[in-house]
Design a protein around this motif. Structure first.
Motif, PDB file in Angstrom:
ATOM      1  N   GLU A  87     -12.082 -11.598  -7.289  1.00  0.00           N
ATOM      2  CA  GLU A  87     -13.292 -12.367  -6.978  1.00  0.00           C
ATOM      3  C   GLU A  87     -13.069 -13.300  -5.793  1.00  0.00           C
ATOM      4  OE1 GLU A  87     -16.160 -11.833  -8.209  1.00  0.00           O
ATOM      5  OE2 GLU A  87     -15.648 -10.549  -9.911  1.00  0.00           O
ATOM      6  N   ILE A  88     -11.928 -13.983  -5.762  1.00  0.00           N
ATOM      7  CA  ILE A  88     -11.615 -14.915  -4.671  1.00  0.00           C
ATOM      8  C   ILE A  88     -11.519 -14.171  -3.338  1.00  0.00           C
ATOM      9  CG2 ILE A  88      -9.786 -16.379  -3.716  1.00  0.00           C
ATOM     10  CD1 ILE A  88     -11.421 -17.817  -5.787  1.00  0.00           C
ATOM     11  N   VAL A  89     -10.816 -13.040  -3.344  1.00  0.00           N
ATOM     12  CA  VAL A  89     -10.656 -12.275  -2.107  1.00  0.00           C
ATOM     13  C   VAL A  89     -12.004 -11.749  -1.625  1.00  0.00           C
ATOM     14  CG1 VAL A  89      -9.641 -10.186  -1.104  1.00  0.00           C
ATOM     15  CG2 VAL A  89      -8.241 -11.699  -2.525  1.00  0.00           C
ATOM     16  N   MET A  90     -12.841 -11.286  -2.535  1.00  0.00           N
ATOM     17  CA  MET A  90     -14.157 -10.781  -2.145  1.00  0.00           C
ATOM     18  C   MET A  90     -15.026 -11.874  -1.520  1.00  0.00           C
ATOM     19  SD  MET A  90     -14.296  -7.549  -2.586  1.00  0.00           S
ATOM     20  CE  MET A  90     -12.524  -7.433  -2.275  1.00  0.00           C
ATOM     21  N   LYS A  91     -14.855 -13.120  -1.982  1.00  0.00           N
ATOM     22  CA  LYS A  91     -15.636 -14.237  -1.445  1.00  0.00           C
ATOM     23  C   LYS A  91     -15.137 -14.687  -0.069  1.00  0.00           C
ATOM     24  CE  LYS A  91     -17.123 -16.248  -5.859  1.00  0.00           C
ATOM     25  NZ  LYS A  91     -16.985 -17.412  -6.780  1.00  0.00           N
ATOM     26  N   ASN A  92     -13.840 -14.516   0.165  1.00  0.00           N
ATOM     27  CA  ASN A  92     -13.241 -15.086   1.375  1.00  0.00           C
ATOM     28  C   ASN A  92     -12.929 -14.090   2.477  1.00  0.00           C
ATOM     29  OD1 ASN A  92     -12.575 -18.145   0.841  1.00  0.00           O
ATOM     30  ND2 ASN A  92     -12.089 -17.080  -1.059  1.00  0.00           N
ATOM     31  N   GLU A  93     -12.952 -12.802   2.153  1.00  0.00           N
ATOM     32  CA  GLU A  93     -12.643 -11.791   3.161  1.00  0.00           C
ATOM     33  C   GLU A  93     -13.849 -10.862   3.322  1.00  0.00           C
ATOM     34  OE1 GLU A  93      -9.890 -12.251   4.680  1.00  0.00           O
ATOM     35  OE2 GLU A  93      -8.921 -13.581   3.229  1.00  0.00           O
ATOM     36  N   ILE A  94     -13.962 -10.248   4.482  1.00  0.00           N
ATOM     37  CA  ILE A  94     -15.051  -9.305   4.741  1.00  0.00           C
ATOM     38  C   ILE A  94     -14.569  -7.918   4.342  1.00  0.00           C
ATOM     39  CG2 ILE A  94     -16.619  -8.370   6.482  1.00  0.00           C
ATOM     40  CD1 ILE A  94     -16.161 -10.942   8.088  1.00  0.00           C
ATOM     41  N   LEU A  95     -14.838  -7.561   3.082  1.00  0.00           N
ATOM     42  CA  LEU A  95     -14.345  -6.301   2.536  1.00  0.00           C
ATOM     43  C   LEU A  95     -15.421  -5.608   1.714  1.00  0.00           C
ATOM     44  CD1 LEU A  95     -10.811  -7.389   1.201  1.00  0.00           C
ATOM     45  CD2 LEU A  95     -11.272  -5.989   3.229  1.00  0.00           C
ATOM     46  N   ASN A  96     -15.341  -4.289   1.654  1.00  0.00           N
ATOM     47  CA  ASN A  96     -16.178  -3.523   0.750  1.00  0.00           C
ATOM     48  C   ASN A  96     -15.829  -3.934  -0.686  1.00  0.00           C
ATOM     49  OD1 ASN A  96     -16.729  -1.037  -1.044  1.00  0.00           O
ATOM     50  ND2 ASN A  96     -17.772  -0.522   0.865  1.00  0.00           N
ATOM     51  N   PRO A  97     -16.824  -4.157  -1.544  1.00  0.00           N
ATOM     52  CA  PRO A  97     -16.546  -4.635  -2.905  1.00  0.00           C
ATOM     53  C   PRO A  97     -15.821  -3.634  -3.800  1.00  0.00           C
ATOM     54  CG  PRO A  97     -18.879  -4.125  -2.640  1.00  0.00           C
ATOM     55  CD  PRO A  97     -18.272  -4.066  -1.285  1.00  0.00           C
ATOM     56  N   LYS A  98     -15.822  -2.349  -3.413  1.00  0.00           N
ATOM     57  CA  LYS A  98     -15.078  -1.352  -4.185  1.00  0.00           C
ATOM     58  C   LYS A  98     -13.679  -1.222  -3.596  1.00  0.00           C
ATOM     59  CE  LYS A  98     -16.817   2.314  -5.948  1.00  0.00           C
ATOM     60  NZ  LYS A  98     -17.464   3.630  -6.200  1.00  0.00           N
ATOM     61  N   ILE A  99     -12.664  -1.559  -4.394  1.00  0.00           N
ATOM     62  CA  ILE A  99     -11.293  -1.629  -3.890  1.00  0.00           C
ATOM     63  C   ILE A  99     -10.433  -0.492  -4.434  1.00  0.00           C
ATOM     64  CG2 ILE A  99     -11.393  -4.144  -3.685  1.00  0.00           C
ATOM     65  CD1 ILE A  99      -9.576  -4.196  -6.277  1.00  0.00           C
ATOM     66  N   HIS A 100      -9.278  -0.333  -3.824  1.00  0.00           N
ATOM     67  CA  HIS A 100      -8.222   0.534  -4.328  1.00  0.00           C
ATOM     68  C   HIS A 100      -7.232  -0.348  -5.109  1.00  0.00           C
ATOM     69  CE1 HIS A 100      -9.480   3.798  -1.633  1.00  0.00           C
ATOM     70  NE2 HIS A 100      -9.555   2.892  -0.668  1.00  0.00           N
ATOM     71  N   ILE A 101      -6.576   0.226  -6.091  1.00  0.00           N
ATOM     72  CA  ILE A 101      -5.496  -0.460  -6.801  1.00  0.00           C
ATOM     73  C   ILE A 101      -4.213   0.325  -6.587  1.00  0.00           C
ATOM     74  CG2 ILE A 101      -4.552  -1.125  -9.049  1.00  0.00           C
ATOM     75  CD1 ILE A 101      -7.319  -1.666 -10.043  1.00  0.00           C
ATOM     76  N   LEU A 102      -3.143  -0.398  -6.253  1.00  0.00           N
ATOM     77  CA  LEU A 102      -1.814   0.193  -6.092  1.00  0.00           C
ATOM     78  C   LEU A 102      -0.876  -0.538  -7.046  1.00  0.00           C
ATOM     79  CD1 LEU A 102       0.415   1.838  -4.716  1.00  0.00           C
ATOM     80  CD2 LEU A 102       0.381   0.182  -2.830  1.00  0.00           C
ATOM     81  N   ALA A 103      -0.324   0.174  -8.027  1.00  0.00           N
ATOM     82  CA  ALA A 103       0.504  -0.468  -9.055  1.00  0.00           C
ATOM     83  C   ALA A 103       1.810   0.288  -9.251  1.00  0.00           C
ATOM     84  CB  ALA A 103      -0.257  -0.556 -10.376  1.00  0.00           C
ATOM     85  N   GLU A 104       2.850  -0.467  -9.580  1.00  0.00           N
ATOM     86  CA  GLU A 104       4.168   0.118  -9.832  1.00  0.00           C
ATOM     87  C   GLU A 104       4.667  -0.320 -11.200  1.00  0.00           C
ATOM     88  OE1 GLU A 104       8.607   0.447  -7.788  1.00  0.00           O
ATOM     89  OE2 GLU A 104       7.396  -1.360  -7.455  1.00  0.00           O
ATOM     90  N   GLY A 105       5.333   0.597 -11.920  1.00  0.00           N
ATOM     91  CA  GLY A 105       5.978   0.251 -13.183  1.00  0.00           C
ATOM     92  C   GLY A 105       5.039  -0.425 -14.160  1.00  0.00           C
TER      93      GLY A 105
END
Length: 243
Positions: A87-105
């Motif tokens: 939510e914070i990143v979406m408010k402060n950066e100019i980004l498409n609201p649909k994101i990718h997730i990259l996770a390890e372990g």
């Protein structure tokens, strides 16, 4: 590397900026060695992870991650903080609201829960050597009683319950349903015996799903891991046709 570090929920978080922004964001959820502090993070200190970061930044992605209380083991408070970070990143950066997730372990445990929370806001999910289920993971750890007790203690601390309670809850854990409408790519980096066992556990778990979502598994030898960042970028870009 251009980045901005800040605190959220008493945990350090960071945003890594691309050279030429594409407008798409990637949330990183790390494994047991993952950390973020006021100056650095595991992903910009570890050579392999730094190369993935570099590849994704060159592909135009804005990446963001949090310390998430260290070894979180998919705890509710870690998932809540990850949702707050989104939510914070979406408010402060100019980004498409649909994101990718990259996770390890262990980050995969939080990723699957977060994808359920943010259903409709996840574009794709990439998992590296993932732990998909505490139940399956702890069944493997039982072969090594010292590590089993160590991990059980970490899980109990992360979930803020006693060992007896967490052990009982793990035994009664229902398997993840992967019901959030996002394609998944799983990379198994076969670095040794534990990685091979984890890959088999993932395959066994996925075979139990009645309605299998779009999941692709890829097996890589360590000497090919340098190609991982570009492979991830190619996979993500295929799921950006619909804004």
């Amino acid at each position: 590397m251009d980045n901005r570090n800040f605190q959220l929920g008493n945990q350090w978080s960071t945003v890594y900026y691309p050279v030429k922004p594409s407008g798409f964001g990637v949330l990183i959820l790390g494994d047991e060695r993952h950390f973020v502090d006021e100056e650095a993070s595991f992903w910009n200190q570890n050579a392999g992870k730094r190369e993935i970061l570099s590849n994704l930044r060159e592909a135009g992605y804005t990446l963001f991650t949090s310390n998430l209380y260290g070894k979180h083991w998919g705890s509710p408070k870690a998932v809540l903080l990850a949702a707050m970070l989104y939510e914070i990143v979406m408010k402060n950066e100019i980004l498409n609201p649909k994101i990718h997730i990259l996770a390890e372990g262990m980050g995969a445990l939080a990723a699957l829960k977060l994808a359920e929370e943010l259903k409709g806001k996840i574009r794709s999910i990439v998992l590296i050597n993932p732990i998909l289920s505490l139940k399956y993971h702890m069944e493997q750890e039982r072969e090594h009683i010292f590590f089993y007790k160590k991990v059980l203690g970490e899980i109990a601390e992360a979930h803020e319950v006693d060992r007896g309670t967490v052990e009982r809850e793990i035994k009664e854990e229902s398997l993840p349903e992967f019901d959030f409408g996002a394609p998944i790519r799983i990379f198994h980096i076969l670095t040794g015996g534990r990685a091979y066992k984890n890959a088999r556990a993932c395959k066994n778990l996925l075979s139990t799903l009645q309605q299998k979502p779009p999941i692709t598994e890829t097996y890589m030898l360590p000497e090919k891991a340098g190609q991982l960042g570009m492979e991830i970028a190619r996979f993500m870009s295929r799921h950006e046709k619909v804004l």
